[in-house]
Design a protein around this motif. Structure first.
Motif, short mmCIF file in Angstrom:
data_model
loop_
_atom_site.label_atom_id
_atom_site.label_comp_id
_atom_site.label_asym_id
_atom_site.label_seq_id
_atom_site.Cartn_x
_atom_site.Cartn_y
_atom_site.Cartn_z
N ARG A 40 -18.54 21.93 36.77
CA ARG A 40 -18.16 21.78 35.36
C ARG A 40 -16.69 22.15 35.14
O ARG A 40 -16.07 22.81 35.96
CB ARG A 40 -19.04 22.61 34.46
CG ARG A 40 -18.86 24.09 34.63
CD ARG A 40 -19.75 24.85 33.69
NE ARG A 40 -19.66 26.27 33.99
CZ ARG A 40 -20.24 27.20 33.32
NH1 ARG A 40 -20.99 26.88 32.29
NH2 ARG A 40 -20.11 28.46 33.64
N VAL A 41 -16.20 21.71 34.00
CA VAL A 41 -14.86 22.06 33.53
C VAL A 41 -15.04 22.77 32.19
O VAL A 41 -15.72 22.26 31.30
CB VAL A 41 -13.98 20.81 33.34
CG1 VAL A 41 -12.64 21.17 32.72
CG2 VAL A 41 -13.79 20.09 34.67
N THR A 42 -14.44 23.95 32.07
CA THR A 42 -14.53 24.72 30.83
C THR A 42 -13.15 24.78 30.20
O THR A 42 -12.17 25.09 30.88
CB THR A 42 -15.02 26.15 31.11
OG1 THR A 42 -16.27 26.08 31.80
CG2 THR A 42 -15.21 26.93 29.82
N VAL A 43 -13.09 24.48 28.90
CA VAL A 43 -11.84 24.56 28.16
C VAL A 43 -12.04 25.53 27.01
O VAL A 43 -12.98 25.38 26.23
CB VAL A 43 -11.42 23.17 27.60
CG1 VAL A 43 -10.13 23.28 26.79
CG2 VAL A 43 -11.28 22.16 28.71
N GLU A 44 -11.16 26.52 26.93
CA GLU A 44 -11.20 27.48 25.83
C GLU A 44 -9.84 27.48 25.16
O GLU A 44 -8.81 27.66 25.81
CB GLU A 44 -11.49 28.88 26.37
CG GLU A 44 -11.54 29.93 25.29
CD GLU A 44 -11.84 31.31 25.83
OE1 GLU A 44 -11.26 32.26 25.30
OE2 GLU A 44 -12.64 31.42 26.78
N ILE A 45 -9.85 27.24 23.87
CA ILE A 45 -8.61 27.23 23.10
C ILE A 45 -8.77 28.16 21.91
O ILE A 45 -9.75 28.08 21.18
CB ILE A 45 -8.24 25.81 22.62
CG1 ILE A 45 -8.00 24.91 23.83
CG2 ILE A 45 -7.02 25.85 21.71
CD1 ILE A 45 -7.71 23.48 23.50
N LYS A 46 -7.80 29.05 21.76
CA LYS A 46 -7.79 29.98 20.65
C LYS A 46 -6.69 29.56 19.69
O LYS A 46 -5.53 29.43 20.09
CB LYS A 46 -7.53 31.40 21.15
CG LYS A 46 -8.56 31.88 22.13
CD LYS A 46 -8.15 33.20 22.74
CE LYS A 46 -9.10 33.53 23.89
NZ LYS A 46 -8.58 34.57 24.74
N LEU A 47 -7.07 29.35 18.44
CA LEU A 47 -6.08 29.00 17.42
C LEU A 47 -5.49 30.27 16.84
O LEU A 47 -6.21 31.18 16.46
CB LEU A 47 -6.73 28.17 16.31
CG LEU A 47 -7.30 26.82 16.73
CD1 LEU A 47 -7.93 26.12 15.53
CD2 LEU A 47 -6.22 25.94 17.33
N GLY A 48 -4.18 30.32 16.78
CA GLY A 48 -3.49 31.48 16.23
C GLY A 48 -3.37 31.38 14.71
O GLY A 48 -3.81 30.42 14.08
N LEU A 49 -2.75 32.37 14.15
CA LEU A 49 -2.57 32.43 12.70
C LEU A 49 -1.77 31.25 12.17
O LEU A 49 -2.05 30.73 11.10
CB LEU A 49 -1.91 33.75 12.30
CG LEU A 49 -2.75 35.00 12.55
CD1 LEU A 49 -1.93 36.24 12.22
CD2 LEU A 49 -4.02 34.97 11.73
N LEU A 50 -0.77 30.83 12.94
CA LEU A 50 0.06 29.71 12.51
C LEU A 50 -0.76 28.44 12.35
O LEU A 50 -0.65 27.72 11.36
CB LEU A 50 1.20 29.49 13.50
CG LEU A 50 2.21 28.41 13.16
CD1 LEU A 50 2.90 28.71 11.83
CD2 LEU A 50 3.24 28.29 14.26
N ALA A 51 -1.64 28.18 13.32
CA ALA A 51 -2.49 26.99 13.26
C ALA A 51 -3.46 27.08 12.09
O ALA A 51 -3.69 26.11 11.37
CB ALA A 51 -3.26 26.82 14.57
N LYS A 52 -4.03 28.27 11.90
CA LYS A 52 -4.96 28.45 10.79
C LYS A 52 -4.26 28.31 9.46
O LYS A 52 -4.80 27.71 8.52
CB LYS A 52 -5.64 29.81 10.91
CG LYS A 52 -6.58 29.89 12.10
CD LYS A 52 -7.15 31.28 12.28
CE LYS A 52 -7.98 31.35 13.55
NZ LYS A 52 -8.46 32.69 13.82
N ALA A 53 -3.04 28.84 9.36
CA ALA A 53 -2.27 28.74 8.11
C ALA A 53 -1.90 27.29 7.81
O ALA A 53 -1.79 26.90 6.64
CB ALA A 53 -1.02 29.59 8.19
N ALA A 54 -1.75 26.49 8.87
CA ALA A 54 -1.42 25.08 8.69
C ALA A 54 -2.64 24.25 8.31
O ALA A 54 -2.54 23.05 8.08
CB ALA A 54 -0.78 24.52 9.96
N GLY A 55 -3.81 24.90 8.28
CA GLY A 55 -5.02 24.20 7.87
C GLY A 55 -5.70 23.41 8.97
O GLY A 55 -6.48 22.51 8.69
#
Length: 74
Positions: A40-55
């Protein structure tokens, strides 16, 4: 196949840095990793505050990444 997926990640401004079977993902407003195991291939991405603030909607990002990953491995 993972090279094609890496190109897709660049669409989101994420760069990859590989160390063996693990790549660190870094970009403005997001970070994470890709891990390749034999079955398998596992991808984990964490969105930071900037991404969350951008909606940026994490549900939509996840769906898009899953679609691109599936297409890369067809």
């Amino acid at each position: 196949a993972i090279g094609k997926f890496e190109g897709d990640l660049q669409h989101y401004g994420l760069k990859t840095e590989w160390n063996g079977n693990v790549a660190q993902l870094k970009g403005t407003g997001a970070s994470g990793e890709i891990r390749i195991d034999p079955s398998r291939v596992t991808v984990e991405i964490k969105l930071g505050l900037l991404a969350k603030a951008a909606g940026i909607d994490p549900v939509r990002v996840r769906a898009s990444i899953e679609k691109r990953l599936a297409a890369a491995f067809k």
